[in-house]
Design a protein around this motif. Structure first.
Motif, PDB file in Angstrom:
ATOM      1  N   LEU A  45       0.807  -1.218   0.000  1.00 58.55           N
ATOM      2  CA  LEU A  45       0.000   0.000   0.000  1.00 58.55           C
ATOM      3  C   LEU A  45       0.839   1.266   0.000  1.00 58.55           C
ATOM      4  N   ILE A  46       2.112   1.149   0.384  1.00 56.25           N
ATOM      5  CA  ILE A  46       2.985   2.315   0.389  1.00 56.25           C
ATOM      6  C   ILE A  46       3.176   2.863  -1.019  1.00 56.25           C
ATOM      7  N   TYR A  47       2.919   2.027  -2.042  1.00 59.27           N
ATOM      8  CA  TYR A  47       3.050   2.456  -3.435  1.00 59.27           C
ATOM      9  C   TYR A  47       1.966   3.475  -3.823  1.00 59.27           C
ATOM     10  N   THR A  48       0.969   3.618  -2.977  1.00 58.11           N
ATOM     11  CA  THR A  48      -0.126   4.547  -3.278  1.00 58.11           C
ATOM     12  C   THR A  48       0.384   5.955  -3.519  1.00 58.11           C
ATOM     13  N   PHE A  49       1.377   6.377  -2.743  1.00 60.45           N
ATOM     14  CA  PHE A  49       1.932   7.730  -2.878  1.00 60.45           C
ATOM     15  C   PHE A  49       2.477   7.956  -4.287  1.00 60.45           C
ATOM     16  N   VAL A  50       3.280   6.994  -4.755  1.00 62.88           N
ATOM     17  CA  VAL A  50       3.871   7.111  -6.095  1.00 62.88           C
ATOM     18  C   VAL A  50       2.787   6.987  -7.160  1.00 62.88           C
ATOM     19  N   THR A  52      -0.316   7.847  -7.020  1.00 58.88           N
ATOM     20  CA  THR A  52      -1.094   9.093  -7.094  1.00 58.88           C
ATOM     21  C   THR A  52      -0.378  10.126  -7.948  1.00 58.88           C
ATOM     22  N   ILE A  53       0.931  10.268  -7.725  1.00 56.63           N
ATOM     23  CA  ILE A  53       1.712  11.227  -8.502  1.00 56.63           C
ATOM     24  C   ILE A  53       1.715  10.841  -9.982  1.00 56.63           C
ATOM     25  N   ILE A  56      -1.582  11.609 -11.792  1.00 63.27           N
ATOM     26  CA  ILE A  56      -1.734  13.017 -12.177  1.00 63.27           C
ATOM     27  C   ILE A  56      -0.866  13.332 -13.392  1.00 63.27           C
ATOM     28  N   ILE A  57       0.370  12.809 -13.389  1.00 60.32           N
ATOM     29  CA  ILE A  57       1.269  13.040 -14.527  1.00 60.32           C
ATOM     30  C   ILE A  57       0.720  12.412 -15.802  1.00 60.32           C
ATOM     31  N   SER A  58       0.051  11.264 -15.656  1.00 53.66           N
ATOM     32  CA  SER A  58      -0.460  10.549 -16.833  1.00 53.66           C
ATOM     33  C   SER A  58      -1.546  11.324 -17.570  1.00 53.66           C
ATOM     34  N   VAL A  59      -2.116  12.329 -16.934  1.00 50.88           N
ATOM     35  CA  VAL A  59      -3.108  13.164 -17.617  1.00 50.88           C
ATOM     36  C   VAL A  59      -2.504  13.763 -18.878  1.00 50.88           C
ATOM     37  N   PHE A  60      -1.210  14.125 -18.804  1.00 45.52           N
ATOM     38  CA  PHE A  60      -0.548  14.768 -19.933  1.00 45.52           C
ATOM     39  C   PHE A  60      -0.181  13.778 -21.030  1.00 45.52           C
ATOM     40  N   ALA A  61      -0.368  12.480 -20.774  1.00 43.96           N
ATOM     41  CA  ALA A  61      -0.131  11.479 -21.818  1.00 43.96           C
ATOM     42  C   ALA A  61      -1.202  11.568 -22.900  1.00 43.96           C
ATOM     43  N   SER A  62      -2.354  12.126 -22.532  1.00 48.25           N
ATOM     44  CA  SER A  62      -3.437  12.318 -23.500  1.00 48.25           C
ATOM     45  C   SER A  62      -3.285  13.681 -24.155  1.00 48.25           C
ATOM     46  N   GLU A  63      -3.197  13.710 -25.463  1.00 52.89           N
ATOM     47  CA  GLU A  63      -3.072  14.983 -26.171  1.00 52.89           C
ATOM     48  C   GLU A  63      -4.291  15.861 -25.949  1.00 52.89           C
ATOM     49  N   GLY A  64      -5.476  15.230 -25.919  1.00 50.20           N
ATOM     50  CA  GLY A  64      -6.701  15.992 -25.711  1.00 50.20           C
ATOM     51  C   GLY A  64      -6.728  16.663 -24.347  1.00 50.20           C
ATOM     52  N   ASN A  65      -6.307  15.939 -23.305  1.00 50.29           N
ATOM     53  CA  ASN A  65      -6.260  16.520 -21.956  1.00 50.29           C
ATOM     54  C   ASN A  65      -5.272  17.686 -21.888  1.00 50.29           C
TER      55      ASN A  65
END
Length: 457
Positions: A45-50, A52-53, A56-65
């Motif tokens: 569960l400690i991986y949750t922190f990474v 989450t980050i 949020i970064i993956s939003v920019f993987a979408s050109e439309g976003n």
């Protein structure tokens, strides 16, 4: 994941209404969703922190976003150029001189008709109507909350009723994947008279604009003094209305041209996120050159003004970013699929359309996306239509109307954030003041689906 998939949106909604902190609410919801995904995947569960980050970064993987986020920032620059030029004040004075916005009724109707005229894209609709009317609403002592309600409740209903836009192309593309009888185009156009929520919402909007009456939390907001933000005390002596109207016209007509261009000559196939970004950039360039050639500002001053305008919108852009991240996380978690399953297989036939409407509203409210709701529910509604020989226009309209209804109520919807951005209204104030109107329209629409189902099924 079953019922636990509903926990993240519940966390967001509870925190929003409890602490009045949208960004914190969205962050906690993303953390909750990523915690469940980490646990589901059997990882520590400690991986949750990474996670989450990275979400949020993956939003920019979408050109439309990415285009949506850049567009939201550039809107700040465009607003700043228009404001600093004195174009808002000059436009207000010009409209008042011509008698077009002399009263609250005429100003409200002008706002509504602007939103209707720019039906090509929902974000462009709220942006154009919002920018055009902000100064006028200030001058007449009307609140930003009323403006946010009028533009938000005009844009999506008009887009889903006229359908000669990206909304129509998107839904048509999904209908083409189903095995529904008849032409997909004919079926889609047949949903218009049964899209009760969009129709009822527009009726309420026109009633509000014509009567000038407001109710509930919005009435309390209207009684507060209006803070003048867009009409500076010292207006440049050589200010003209064109400093506002020309960039806005460039943005609107540029959007139409780019929709044709990105669609290969077919406006319904155009790319909305590309077109609205290109049109906004073009409008910013035009506003910049108009100011630089007027010799009232230097290049350095205009650059500073542009970045200052962007900085003013950073909180709202952050909300849009986190909303997109949360939506992606919830899709992976299966929240929408679980909620869609609540429709059930053993309902009386006359309750299927009303339940699809409610399911659409619930999914859209908790995920913050009407288009995502369409993608989930249309493949569920289509087999019901075929297997049970149900009227396709009625059931599909219930899905479309439910998606727009939930989106109007949702504090985590990116459309809600853009409407608040365009009107200069606080996001939570917009949600709080629009909610009673949306719920009223939703209740009437639900009743109409029950009646229509009893008659048609």
């Amino acid at each position: 994941m079953s019922w636990m998939s509903v926990l993240p949106p519940l966390v967001a909604i509870i925190v929003v209404f409890w602490r009045k902190e949208v960004i914190v609410a969205l962050l906690l919801a993303i953390v909750t969703s990523e915690l469940l995904l980490t646990w589901q995947g059997g990882e520590p569960l400690i991986y949750t922190f990474v996670a989450t980050i990275e979400r949020i970064i993956s939003v920019f993987a979408s050109e439309g976003n990415t285009r949506i986020l850049i567009f939201s920032l550039l809107v700040g620059s465009l607003l700043a150029y228009i404001r600093e030029s004195g174009g808002v004040a000059a436009t207000v004075e010009a409209l008042l001189a011509k008698g077009l916005g002399r009263t609250k009724r005429s100003a409200s109707l002008m706002t509504v008709f602007t939103g209707i005229f720019v039906f090509i894209e929902s974000n462009l609709s709220v942006l154009t109507a919002g920018i055009l009317s902000r100064g006028l609403f200030e001058k007449l002592g009307m609140s930003r909350a009323r403006l946010a309600y009028l533009i938000d409740s005009t844009s999506a209903p008009i887009c889903i009723l006229i359908l000669l836009n990206g909304w129509g192309a998107y839904v048509l593309g999904m209908l083409d994947q189903q095995d529904l009888p008849g032409s997909s185009v004919t079926t889609l156009w047949s949903t218009i008279p049964f899209n009760f929520y969009a129709i009822v919402t527009l009726i309420i909007v026109f009633y509000t604009a014509i009567s000038g009456r407001v109710f509930g939390p919005m009435k309390k907001v209207e009684e507060q003094p209006v803070e003048h933000k867009d009409i500076p005390e010292h207006v440049p002596s050589n200010s003209k209305a064109r400093y506002m109207l020309v960039p806005l016209s460039v943005m609107v007509f540029g959007m139409v041209a780019f929709m044709f261009g990105t669609g290969g000559g077919d406006i319904t196939q155009g790319d909305g996120s590309k077109s609205v970004l290109y049109a906004t950039i073009l409008a910013c360039v035009v506003a910049y050159f108009m100011l630089i050639t007027s010799r009232r500002n230097s290049h350095k001053q205009l650059v500073d003004i542009g970045f200052k305008g962007m900085s003013e919108l950073l909180p709202l852009v952050s909300i849009v970013l986190l909303s997109l991240a949360l939506g992606a996380s919830l899709r992976e978690l299966g929240t929408g699929t679980f909620l869609a399953g609540l429709v059930g297989e053993f309902l009386p036939l006359f309750l299927i359309a009303p339940m699809l409407f409610l399911a659409g509203a619930l999914i859209s409210f908790t995920t913050g996306t009407s288009w995502g709701t369409f993608a989930i529910l249309i493949p569920i509604a289509a087999p019901m239509i075929i297997a049970l020989d149900l009227p396709a226009p009625l059931l599909l309209a219930a899905v479309l109307g439910g998606g727009v209804f939930g989106d109007h109520c949702s504090p985590i919807s990116d459309t809600t954030a853009v409407s608040a951005l365009a009107s200069g209204c606080d996001l939570l104030e917009h949600v709080r003041t629009q909610l009673p109107y949306a719920l009223f329209g939703g209740v009437i629409s639900l009743a109409l689906y029950v009646v229509a189902s009893l008659i048609m099924i």
